[in-house]
Scaffold this active site. Structure first.
Site, short mmCIF file in Angstrom:
data_model
loop_
_atom_site.label_atom_id
_atom_site.label_comp_id
_atom_site.label_asym_id
_atom_site.label_seq_id
_atom_site.Cartn_x
_atom_site.Cartn_y
_atom_site.Cartn_z
N LYS A 81 -0.85 4.97 8.59
CA LYS A 81 -0.17 5.15 7.30
C LYS A 81 -1.18 5.34 6.17
O LYS A 81 -1.06 6.27 5.35
CB LYS A 81 0.70 3.93 7.00
CG LYS A 81 1.24 3.87 5.59
CD LYS A 81 1.84 2.50 5.29
CE LYS A 81 2.11 2.32 3.80
NZ LYS A 81 2.61 0.98 3.47
N LYS A 96 -7.70 1.52 -2.66
CA LYS A 96 -7.30 1.06 -1.33
C LYS A 96 -7.36 2.18 -0.30
O LYS A 96 -7.91 2.02 0.80
CB LYS A 96 -5.89 0.47 -1.40
CG LYS A 96 -5.26 0.14 -0.04
CD LYS A 96 -5.98 -1.01 0.66
CE LYS A 96 -5.40 -1.27 2.06
NZ LYS A 96 -4.09 -1.92 2.02
N THR A 140 0.87 -1.18 0.00
CA THR A 140 0.00 0.00 0.00
C THR A 140 0.90 1.22 0.00
O THR A 140 1.61 1.49 0.98
CB THR A 140 -0.92 0.01 1.22
OG1 THR A 140 -1.78 -1.13 1.17
CG2 THR A 140 -1.77 1.27 1.25
#
Length: 294
Positions: free
Chosen positions: A238, A163, A88
């Site tokens: 994050k 995502k 990611t």
């Protein structure tokens, strides 16, 4: 088909093991000596691991790691190799990574995942995929081994975009679910009673029914294991920061997403990055998040 898997940590390790269990030949590398994956042939360097591979899968911590890895291994890969990055990372870094690969004559997909460690172990991940449609067709069989769904979202970077948008929803909803349980406790509701109502009513969501932040109602949720395993709070922070950065770069107001990032930052500073992100309910109960607001 020989698959090189670079990054055999909490997510990559079980993903690679599922490929081996399905009969694929997997060559692996991870710089951490403790990283292990059942049945994976371990190589001392990323370049050695990819030399005989048809497909290179990466599961790395950041866009910088992906770009550095690609620059290192591109001279060693076979012609026409398919690169599939399951990390990611920032959308811009995903597009830069794809440009490097395509310029060298190979194919590239960004394919970040949802489902956490539990999904990686069970082979039930969801892959959000960006890149060429024919490359996606090539990747579907082995994505189907590691996950339950693979969705082609568009061109390079589209998987990463999906995502971070998805995880912004998840981070916001987990805070809301945690606040609801904290309020229910003060009002005399049992956890089971609130779960039975909300899970079958308009409050139903993944943060409640799969990753419930209190022990009891969902036996498989990390709350029943002291919030160990699952999707770490540091990783949620994050992803929320990636979403915040993308929103800022594209002049989109994401007030709840930005606030969720601030609250997770305060929580991780106190609690550390390792426990499951649903552990934020402990900060709700003791007033950390309201103090952070002051």
């Amino acid at each position: 088909m020989t698959i090189a898997f670079l990054g055999l940590g909490n997510m990559g390790g079980p993903m690679a093991a599922n490929l081996v269990e399905a009969g694929e030949t997997v060559h692996g590398h991870d710089p951490a000596p403790a990283a292990r994956s059942e049945g994976v042939a371990r190589f001392d360097s990323a370049s050695a691991a990819v030399a005989a591979a048809d497909v290179v899968i990466t599961m790395l911590p950041s866009g910088r790691h992906v770009l550095d890895c690609y620059r290192e291994i591109l001279p060693s890969v076979r012609p026409g190799t398919l690169f599939v990055d399951c990390s990611t990372i920032d959308v811009a870094d995903a597009r830069r990574s794809a440009e490097l690969v395509i310029a060298a004559g190979h194919r590239a997909l960004d394919a970040p995942v949802s489902g956490g460690v539990v999904g990686a172990e069970a082979g039930t991940l969801t892959f959000m995929v960006g890149g060429d449609s024919q490359a996606f067709v090539t990747a579907e069989p082995f994505l189907g081994i590691m996950g339950a769904r693979a969705i082609h979202c568009g061109s390079s970077g589209a998987g990463q975009a999906a995502k971070i948008c998805n995880n912004m929803i998840l981070g916001v909803s987990m805070i809301a679910v945690s606040e609801a349980f904290a309020l229910g406790e003060e009002l005399g509701l049992t956890h089971q009673a609130l779960f039975d109502v909300a899970s079958t009513a308009s409050g139903q969501c993944w943060a409640l029914t799969t990753n419930c932040p209190v022990p009891g109602p969902v036996p498989a949720s990390p709350a029943n294991r002291g919030y160990s395993g699952g999707f770490a709070s540091g990783l949620m922070l994050k992803d929320l920061r990636l979403a915040e950065s993308a929103a800022r770069d594209n002049d989109v107001a994401t007030l709840l997403g930005t606030r969720a990032a601030e609250l997770y930052a305060a929580f991780v500073e106190r609690d550390g990055p390792g426990r499951d992100f649903s552990a934020i309910i402990t900060a709700v109960r003791d007033g950390l998040l309201s103090k952070e607001s002051a």
